[in-house]
Scaffold this motif. Structure first.
Motif, PDB file in Angstrom:
ATOM      1  N   ILE A  69       0.830  -1.095  -0.022  1.00 56.03           N
ATOM      2  CA  ILE A  69       0.002   0.009   0.063  1.00 56.03           C
ATOM      3  C   ILE A  69       0.856   1.169   0.067  1.00 56.03           C
ATOM      4  O   ILE A  69       1.777   1.344   0.959  1.00 56.03           O
ATOM      5  N   GLU A  70       0.670   2.147  -0.977  1.00 58.16           N
ATOM      6  CA  GLU A  70       1.529   3.375  -0.831  1.00 58.16           C
ATOM      7  C   GLU A  70       0.926   4.322   0.016  1.00 58.16           C
ATOM      8  O   GLU A  70      -0.394   4.453   0.247  1.00 58.16           O
ATOM      9  N   HIS A 130      -7.108  -1.197   6.347  1.00 63.52           N
ATOM     10  CA  HIS A 130      -7.283  -2.321   5.124  1.00 63.52           C
ATOM     11  C   HIS A 130      -7.686  -3.632   5.628  1.00 63.52           C
ATOM     12  O   HIS A 130      -8.052  -4.406   4.864  1.00 63.52           O
ATOM     13  N   GLY A 131      -7.964  -3.558   6.922  1.00 62.37           N
ATOM     14  CA  GLY A 131      -8.439  -4.795   7.409  1.00 62.37           C
ATOM     15  C   GLY A 131      -7.661  -6.107   7.274  1.00 62.37           C
ATOM     16  O   GLY A 131      -8.126  -7.327   7.042  1.00 62.37           O
ATOM     17  N   LYS A 132      -6.236  -5.783   7.390  1.00 56.86           N
ATOM     18  CA  LYS A 132      -5.217  -6.833   7.424  1.00 56.86           C
ATOM     19  C   LYS A 132      -4.650  -7.216   8.635  1.00 56.86           C
ATOM     20  O   LYS A 132      -4.628  -6.319   9.617  1.00 56.86           O
ATOM     21  N   ALA A 133      -4.126  -8.338   8.617  1.00 58.64           N
ATOM     22  CA  ALA A 133      -3.749  -8.860  10.238  1.00 58.64           C
ATOM     23  C   ALA A 133      -2.224  -8.627  10.490  1.00 58.64           C
ATOM     24  O   ALA A 133      -2.126  -7.921  11.612  1.00 58.64           O
ATOM     25  N   GLU A 141       6.820   5.653   2.982  1.00 59.72           N
ATOM     26  CA  GLU A 141       6.534   5.810   1.674  1.00 59.72           C
ATOM     27  C   GLU A 141       5.370   4.561   1.419  1.00 59.72           C
ATOM     28  O   GLU A 141       4.372   4.903   0.732  1.00 59.72           O
ATOM     29  N   SER A 142       5.426   3.438   1.651  1.00 57.96           N
ATOM     30  CA  SER A 142       4.630   2.226   1.598  1.00 57.96           C
ATOM     31  C   SER A 142       4.612   1.021   2.846  1.00 57.96           C
ATOM     32  O   SER A 142       5.629   1.257   3.670  1.00 57.96           O
ATOM     33  N   VAL A 143       3.640   0.522   2.922  1.00 57.59           N
ATOM     34  CA  VAL A 143       3.593  -0.613   3.832  1.00 57.59           C
ATOM     35  C   VAL A 143       3.196  -1.842   3.180  1.00 57.59           C
ATOM     36  O   VAL A 143       2.616  -1.743   1.955  1.00 57.59           O
ATOM     37  N   VAL A 144       3.774  -3.254   3.232  1.00 54.94           N
ATOM     38  CA  VAL A 144       3.256  -4.382   2.940  1.00 54.94           C
ATOM     39  C   VAL A 144       2.459  -5.179   4.040  1.00 54.94           C
ATOM     40  O   VAL A 144       2.805  -5.156   4.989  1.00 54.94           O
ATOM     41  N   LEU A 145       1.186  -5.242   3.557  1.00 55.12           N
ATOM     42  CA  LEU A 145       0.272  -5.804   4.676  1.00 55.12           C
ATOM     43  C   LEU A 145      -0.062  -7.274   4.324  1.00 55.12           C
ATOM     44  O   LEU A 145      -0.193  -7.422   2.926  1.00 55.12           O
ATOM     45  N   GLU A 146      -0.515  -8.167   5.262  1.00 48.78           N
ATOM     46  CA  GLU A 146      -0.784  -9.583   4.937  1.00 48.78           C
ATOM     47  C   GLU A 146      -1.910  -9.739   5.796  1.00 48.78           C
ATOM     48  O   GLU A 146      -2.036  -9.511   6.620  1.00 48.78           O
ATOM     49  N   ASP A 147      -2.629 -10.887   5.192  1.00 45.48           N
ATOM     50  CA  ASP A 147      -3.544 -11.448   5.920  1.00 45.48           C
ATOM     51  C   ASP A 147      -3.058 -12.765   6.618  1.00 45.48           C
ATOM     52  O   ASP A 147      -1.794 -13.119   6.668  1.00 45.48           O
ATOM     53  N   ASP A 148      -3.861 -13.085   7.674  1.00 45.09           N
ATOM     54  CA  ASP A 148      -3.205 -14.308   8.477  1.00 45.09           C
ATOM     55  C   ASP A 148      -3.322 -15.510   7.571  1.00 45.09           C
ATOM     56  O   ASP A 148      -4.148 -15.778   6.548  1.00 45.09           O
ATOM     57  N   GLU A 149      -2.411 -16.493   7.821  1.00 44.17           N
ATOM     58  CA  GLU A 149      -2.195 -17.647   6.919  1.00 44.17           C
ATOM     59  C   GLU A 149      -3.714 -18.481   7.098  1.00 44.17           C
ATOM     60  O   GLU A 149      -4.094 -18.663   8.030  1.00 44.17           O
TER      61      GLU A 149
END
Lengths: 220, 115
Positions: free
Chosen positions: A5-6, B21-24, B107-115
């Motif tokens: 996400i930017e 974004h509703g990510k874990a 600048e940005s984030v990387v988001l993940e769901d739970d496995e």
């Protein structure tokens, strides 16, 4: 699934929002605000003790003092007849929210000029917008001629650089020309004054510059 | 040093993105850090690792270092000042504006769901 996400969010956005609020609060009350920053022991409190009686001939003043411990500095300011509020914080800098908390203590009778004596630190305070009108870096000549290049940010963003303890130059091994050149290199647009707060040398020029800038700020 | 407070602010921004974004989990946070930001990269990395919490409790901090870039508004010439940090135009002798190198931005984030 991973998703990038930017965000593009300034890390100090929250402080910047508080600083914008401070600016409005100061403007509504006609207060000119001067943030004085330096390393510990450069002479911020002494510069204020000597400058306040001169500025005080033209404007009512108050001072916010920032230190990790004690209210020694606020006491010194009160002894020259100026109101002072002491902030004690374990932070290495003052932020915009702390400054508003302190400024509000003067609400009943606001000064025309509010000085903020920041925490003694040549690095961190430079990152925090306080909503002030003028930033002043105070630097004692005995700290060494190379420091403006090593700690450029604070010098660069200051409207004015005051070089203090000029009376110690003969004992310091520091070449004033070299120090002035280094300040000039990193901060081409700052006004620069060489003073001795202790002996009074050069103080009048610095105070006249400051009073001129304060007048312009208050006319806006 | 103020790197502790700055790491806490970065984590707050990252955790807010996960919630939005509703990510874990936050897997990575990318921060642009100017060489003249007044922030020490090593101190920031250390503080980030110690303070990691919430969705970002295992996040990796990716620092993009941004060197100082200055421009002369008269000549329109852009230069990268060297270690001597002379912020004057070599051509016309006027003060340079720093246009890059003061960044402190998520600048940005990387988001993940739970496995």
């Amino acid at each position: 699934m991973a998703e990038r996400i930017e965000v593009e969010a300034p890390v100090l956005r929250k402080n910047d929002e508080y600083a914008a609020g401070n600016r409005q609060w100061f403007a509504e009350r006609g207060i000119a605000v001067v943030n004085i920053m330096s390393a510990p022991g450069a002479g911020k409190t002494t510069l204020l003790e000597k400058s306040l009686p001169l500025i005080g001939e033209r404007y009512s003043c108050a001072v916010i003092e920032g230190d990790l411990q004690t209210d020694l500095d606020a006491e010194r300011i009160r002894k020259v007849g100026v109101r002072a509020h002491q902030i004690n914080t374990t932070c290495c800098h003052l932020d915009a929210r702390m400054v508003m908390g302190a400024a509000e203590t003067f609400e009943a009778s606001v000064p025309e000029v509010l000085f903020i004596e920041n925490i003694g630190n040549l690095v961190c305070p430079a990152s925090y917008d306080l909503g002030e009108h003028l930033k002043v870096t105070l630097f004692s000549v005995v700290e060494g001629a190379d420091k403006p290049k090593k700690y450029p940010k604070m010098f660069r963003m200051s409207d004015c650089v005051v070089l203090n303890k000029a009376d110690l130059l003969p004992y310091s091994g520091v070449a004033l020309d070299e120090l002035l050149a280094n300040v000039h290199d990193v901060s081409p647009e700052s006004a620069v004054f060489t003073v001795s707060a202790r002996t009074g040398e050069g103080l009048r020029e610095w105070v006249d510059w400051l009073a001129g800038r304060i007048t312009r700020i208050r006319e806006r | 040093m103020h790197e502790t407070g700055i790491a806490a602010d970065i984590l707050e921004i990252a955790n807010a993105q996960a919630a939005l974004h509703g990510k874990a989990r936050v897997a990575e946070v990318t921060v642009r850090l100017g060489d003249m930001s007044g922030v020490v990269a090593e101190a920031l990395e250390f503080a980030f690792e110690v303070l990691r919490d919430g969705a970002a409790s295992k996040a990796r901090l990716e620092l993009k270092r941004i060197p100082v870039l200055a421009r002369c508004n008269v000549c329109q010439v852009e230069t990268r000042p060297g270690a001597d940090l002379i912020l004057w135009c070599a051509t016309c002798g006027r003060p340079l504006k720093v246009i890059e190198g003061e960044e402190l931005t998520v600048e940005s984030v990387v988001l993940e769901d739970d496995e």
